[in-house]
Scaffold this motif. Structure first.
Motif, PDB file in Angstrom:
ATOM      1  N   ASP A 168      -8.918 -12.824 -14.046  1.00 24.94           N
ATOM      2  CA  ASP A 168      -9.179 -12.782 -15.484  1.00 24.94           C
ATOM      3  C   ASP A 168      -8.931 -11.408 -16.102  1.00 24.94           C
ATOM      4  OD1 ASP A 168      -9.891 -15.446 -15.557  1.00 24.94           O
ATOM      5  OD2 ASP A 168     -12.008 -15.022 -15.177  1.00 24.94           O
ATOM      6  N   LEU A 169      -9.050 -10.367 -15.299  1.00 22.38           N
ATOM      7  CA  LEU A 169      -8.917  -9.014 -15.820  1.00 22.38           C
ATOM      8  C   LEU A 169      -7.470  -8.548 -15.884  1.00 22.38           C
ATOM      9  CD1 LEU A 169     -10.489  -6.553 -16.820  1.00 22.38           C
ATOM     10  CD2 LEU A 169     -10.602  -5.764 -14.469  1.00 22.38           C
ATOM     11  N   ALA A 170      -6.709  -8.782 -14.821  1.00 31.50           N
ATOM     12  CA  ALA A 170      -5.343  -8.261 -14.769  1.00 31.50           C
ATOM     13  C   ALA A 170      -4.549  -8.958 -13.671  1.00 31.50           C
ATOM     14  CB  ALA A 170      -5.372  -6.754 -14.527  1.00 31.50           C
ATOM     15  N   ASP A 171      -3.262  -8.631 -13.626  1.00 36.53           N
ATOM     16  CA  ASP A 171      -2.360  -9.116 -12.590  1.00 36.53           C
ATOM     17  C   ASP A 171      -1.867  -7.910 -11.793  1.00 36.53           C
ATOM     18  OD1 ASP A 171      -2.503 -11.748 -13.624  1.00 36.53           O
ATOM     19  OD2 ASP A 171      -0.979 -11.252 -15.106  1.00 36.53           O
ATOM     20  N   ALA A 172      -1.730  -8.090 -10.487  1.00 31.94           N
ATOM     21  CA  ALA A 172      -1.232  -7.020  -9.616  1.00 31.94           C
ATOM     22  C   ALA A 172      -0.134  -7.574  -8.724  1.00 31.94           C
ATOM     23  CB  ALA A 172      -2.367  -6.447  -8.765  1.00 31.94           C
ATOM     24  N   ALA A 173       0.796  -6.714  -8.352  1.00 36.61           N
ATOM     25  CA  ALA A 173       1.892  -7.113  -7.477  1.00 36.61           C
ATOM     26  C   ALA A 173       1.690  -6.624  -6.048  1.00 36.61           C
ATOM     27  CB  ALA A 173       3.220  -6.584  -8.023  1.00 36.61           C
ATOM     28  N   TYR A 174       0.671  -5.790  -5.832  1.00 32.41           N
ATOM     29  CA  TYR A 174       0.388  -5.235  -4.509  1.00 32.41           C
ATOM     30  C   TYR A 174      -1.094  -5.389  -4.184  1.00 32.41           C
ATOM     31  CZ  TYR A 174       4.867  -2.676  -4.766  1.00 32.41           C
ATOM     32  OH  TYR A 174       6.185  -2.332  -4.859  1.00 32.41           O
ATOM     33  N   ALA A 175      -1.386  -5.417  -2.878  1.00 27.84           N
ATOM     34  CA  ALA A 175      -2.762  -5.366  -2.386  1.00 27.84           C
ATOM     35  C   ALA A 175      -2.791  -4.363  -1.238  1.00 27.84           C
ATOM     36  CB  ALA A 175      -3.225  -6.734  -1.909  1.00 27.84           C
ATOM     37  N   LEU A 176      -3.943  -3.766  -1.028  1.00 29.27           N
ATOM     38  CA  LEU A 176      -4.072  -2.759   0.019  1.00 29.27           C
ATOM     39  C   LEU A 176      -5.380  -3.000   0.765  1.00 29.27           C
ATOM     40  CD1 LEU A 176      -3.096   0.891  -0.210  1.00 29.27           C
ATOM     41  CD2 LEU A 176      -5.364   0.381   0.629  1.00 29.27           C
ATOM     42  N   ASP A 177      -5.274  -3.116   2.087  1.00 31.57           N
ATOM     43  CA  ASP A 177      -6.461  -3.196   2.933  1.00 31.57           C
ATOM     44  C   ASP A 177      -6.827  -1.764   3.290  1.00 31.57           C
ATOM     45  OD1 ASP A 177      -6.601  -6.001   2.909  1.00 31.57           O
ATOM     46  OD2 ASP A 177      -5.092  -6.128   4.481  1.00 31.57           O
ATOM     47  N   ALA A 178      -7.846  -1.242   2.626  1.00 34.56           N
ATOM     48  CA  ALA A 178      -8.200   0.176   2.756  1.00 34.56           C
ATOM     49  C   ALA A 178      -8.956   0.451   4.045  1.00 34.56           C
ATOM     50  CB  ALA A 178      -9.022   0.631   1.562  1.00 34.56           C
ATOM     51  N   GLY A 179      -8.526   1.476   4.740  1.00 32.06           N
ATOM     52  CA  GLY A 179      -9.245   1.966   5.906  1.00 32.06           C
ATOM     53  C   GLY A 179     -10.131   3.132   5.523  1.00 32.06           C
ATOM     54  N   LYS A 180      -9.746   3.819   4.435  1.00 27.91           N
ATOM     55  CA  LYS A 180     -10.496   4.993   3.995  1.00 27.91           C
ATOM     56  C   LYS A 180     -10.395   5.095   2.477  1.00 27.91           C
ATOM     57  CE  LYS A 180     -10.779  10.004   4.669  1.00 27.91           C
ATOM     58  NZ  LYS A 180     -10.160  11.161   5.310  1.00 27.91           N
ATOM     59  N   VAL A 181     -11.516   5.345   1.848  1.00 24.14           N
ATOM     60  CA  VAL A 181     -11.572   5.590   0.407  1.00 24.14           C
ATOM     61  C   VAL A 181     -12.482   6.790   0.203  1.00 24.14           C
ATOM     62  CG1 VAL A 181     -12.223   4.684  -1.846  1.00 24.14           C
ATOM     63  CG2 VAL A 181     -11.285   3.129  -0.132  1.00 24.14           C
ATOM     64  N   ARG A 182     -12.017   7.755  -0.583  1.00 18.72           N
ATOM     65  CA  ARG A 182     -12.866   8.906  -0.879  1.00 18.72           C
ATOM     66  C   ARG A 182     -12.559   9.445  -2.264  1.00 18.72           C
ATOM     67  NH1 ARG A 182     -10.690  13.984  -0.667  1.00 18.72           N
ATOM     68  NH2 ARG A 182      -8.692  14.251   0.399  1.00 18.72           N
ATOM     69  N   VAL A 183     -13.509  10.152  -2.815  1.00 11.71           N
ATOM     70  CA  VAL A 183     -13.355  10.773  -4.119  1.00 11.71           C
ATOM     71  C   VAL A 183     -12.385  11.954  -4.004  1.00 11.71           C
ATOM     72  CG1 VAL A 183     -14.586  12.090  -5.911  1.00 11.71           C
ATOM     73  CG2 VAL A 183     -15.624  10.052  -4.912  1.00 11.71           C
ATOM     74  N   VAL A 184     -11.509  12.104  -4.986  1.00  7.13           N
ATOM     75  CA  VAL A 184     -10.614  13.259  -5.035  1.00  7.13           C
ATOM     76  C   VAL A 184     -11.456  14.491  -5.345  1.00  7.13           C
ATOM     77  CG1 VAL A 184      -8.704  14.346  -6.290  1.00  7.13           C
ATOM     78  CG2 VAL A 184      -8.631  11.887  -5.796  1.00  7.13           C
ATOM     79  N   GLU A 185     -11.255  15.546  -4.564  1.00  4.35           N
ATOM     80  CA  GLU A 185     -12.012  16.785  -4.737  1.00  4.35           C
ATOM     81  C   GLU A 185     -11.124  17.857  -5.340  1.00  4.35           C
ATOM     82  OE1 GLU A 185     -13.416  17.531  -0.775  1.00  4.35           O
ATOM     83  OE2 GLU A 185     -14.596  15.693  -0.741  1.00  4.35           O
ATOM     84  N   ASP A 186     -11.741  18.875  -5.912  1.00  5.00           N
ATOM     85  CA  ASP A 186     -10.973  19.982  -6.511  1.00  5.00           C
ATOM     86  C   ASP A 186      -9.999  20.597  -5.527  1.00  5.00           C
ATOM     87  OD1 ASP A 186     -12.181  19.674  -8.980  1.00  5.00           O
ATOM     88  OD2 ASP A 186     -13.711  21.220  -8.606  1.00  5.00           O
ATOM     89  N   ALA A 187     -10.382  20.679  -4.251  1.00  2.00           N
ATOM     90  CA  ALA A 187      -9.518  21.275  -3.238  1.00  2.00           C
ATOM     91  C   ALA A 187      -8.246  20.456  -3.012  1.00  2.00           C
ATOM     92  CB  ALA A 187     -10.287  21.402  -1.916  1.00  2.00           C
ATOM     93  N   ASP A 188      -8.251  19.170  -3.401  1.00  2.00           N
ATOM     94  CA  ASP A 188      -7.079  18.315  -3.229  1.00  2.00           C
ATOM     95  C   ASP A 188      -6.004  18.610  -4.277  1.00  2.00           C
ATOM     96  OD1 ASP A 188      -8.344  16.885  -1.170  1.00  2.00           O
ATOM     97  OD2 ASP A 188      -9.262  15.505  -2.600  1.00  2.00           O
ATOM     98  N   LEU A 189      -6.395  19.229  -5.363  1.00  2.00           N
ATOM     99  CA  LEU A 189      -5.468  19.419  -6.488  1.00  2.00           C
ATOM    100  C   LEU A 189      -4.651  20.660  -6.384  1.00  2.00           C
ATOM    101  CD1 LEU A 189      -7.936  18.287  -9.273  1.00  2.00           C
ATOM    102  CD2 LEU A 189      -6.289  16.900  -8.047  1.00  2.00           C
TER     103      LEU A 189
END
Length: 189
Positions: A168-189
């Protein structure tokens, strides 16, 4: 002395073996290189987006249609590239690390998001128009992640699949089975 001639190579072999283990351990903990969102879009779609006129949020083509459940779908009248489900075949089955913003869909009993869309810019499914389906990735993350703010960017790593998803919200063409999810940190930029 004959015993010593075999000892020296075995010392080198042990040192080489230990160095190999150390390198393998280091590589196992290293993150994948970042995948750019445009890598998920065929070149023809990239060119069409570059040639598309800027969307004025006061114009008729910027108006979306809200479904009964409050999701925002794209209305008719936008350029075809904004509805594109064309994918890049070489990305199917590839392990990637993609940065983006979450749009939560499902949570576990603890309130952690286990299913969410990852979008390339903050508020993408709130503002109109939403990104094309080939710029939306459905993320499955059974471990769950507490998402307090959809404007907090995430790194998501895992195996990408070409998979058309519609809700109902949107359509996507890809899916990802995540092994790791983390917040982007200042050191990443």
């Amino acid at each position: 002395m004959p015993g010593n001639s075999f000892e020296l190579p075995s010392i080198f072999m042990r040192a080489f073996f230990l160095a190999s283990l150390l390198l393998a351990s280091t590589l196992a903990h290293a993150e994948l290189p970042e995948t750019d969102w445009l890598e998920l879009m065929p070149k023809s779609d990239q060119q069409a987006l570059e040639q598309m006129p800027e969307i004025d949020h006061n114009s008729p083509e910027a108006m979306g249609t809200f479904t009964d459940k409050g999701g925002l779908k794209q209305s008719k009248g936008l350029p075809a590239v904004m509805y594109s489900t064309k994918t890049v075949a070489s990305m199917n089955g590839k392990d990637i690390r993609l940065g983006g913003y979450p749009v939560p869909l499902e949570s576990d009993a603890k309130g952690n998001s286990t299913l969410f869309f990852l979008v390339p810019y903050p508020g993408a499914c709130i503002h109109v128009p939403p990104p094309p389906p080939n710029q939306l990735v459905l993320v499955r993350y059974p471990k769950g992640l507490k998402i307090d703010d959809i404007y907090t960017p995430l790194w998501v790593s895992g195996k990408l699949k070409v998979e058309k998803v519609s809700n109902d919200l949107a359509d996507a063409a890809y899916a990802l089975d995540a092994g790791k999810v983390r917040v982007v940190e200042d050191a990443d930029l």
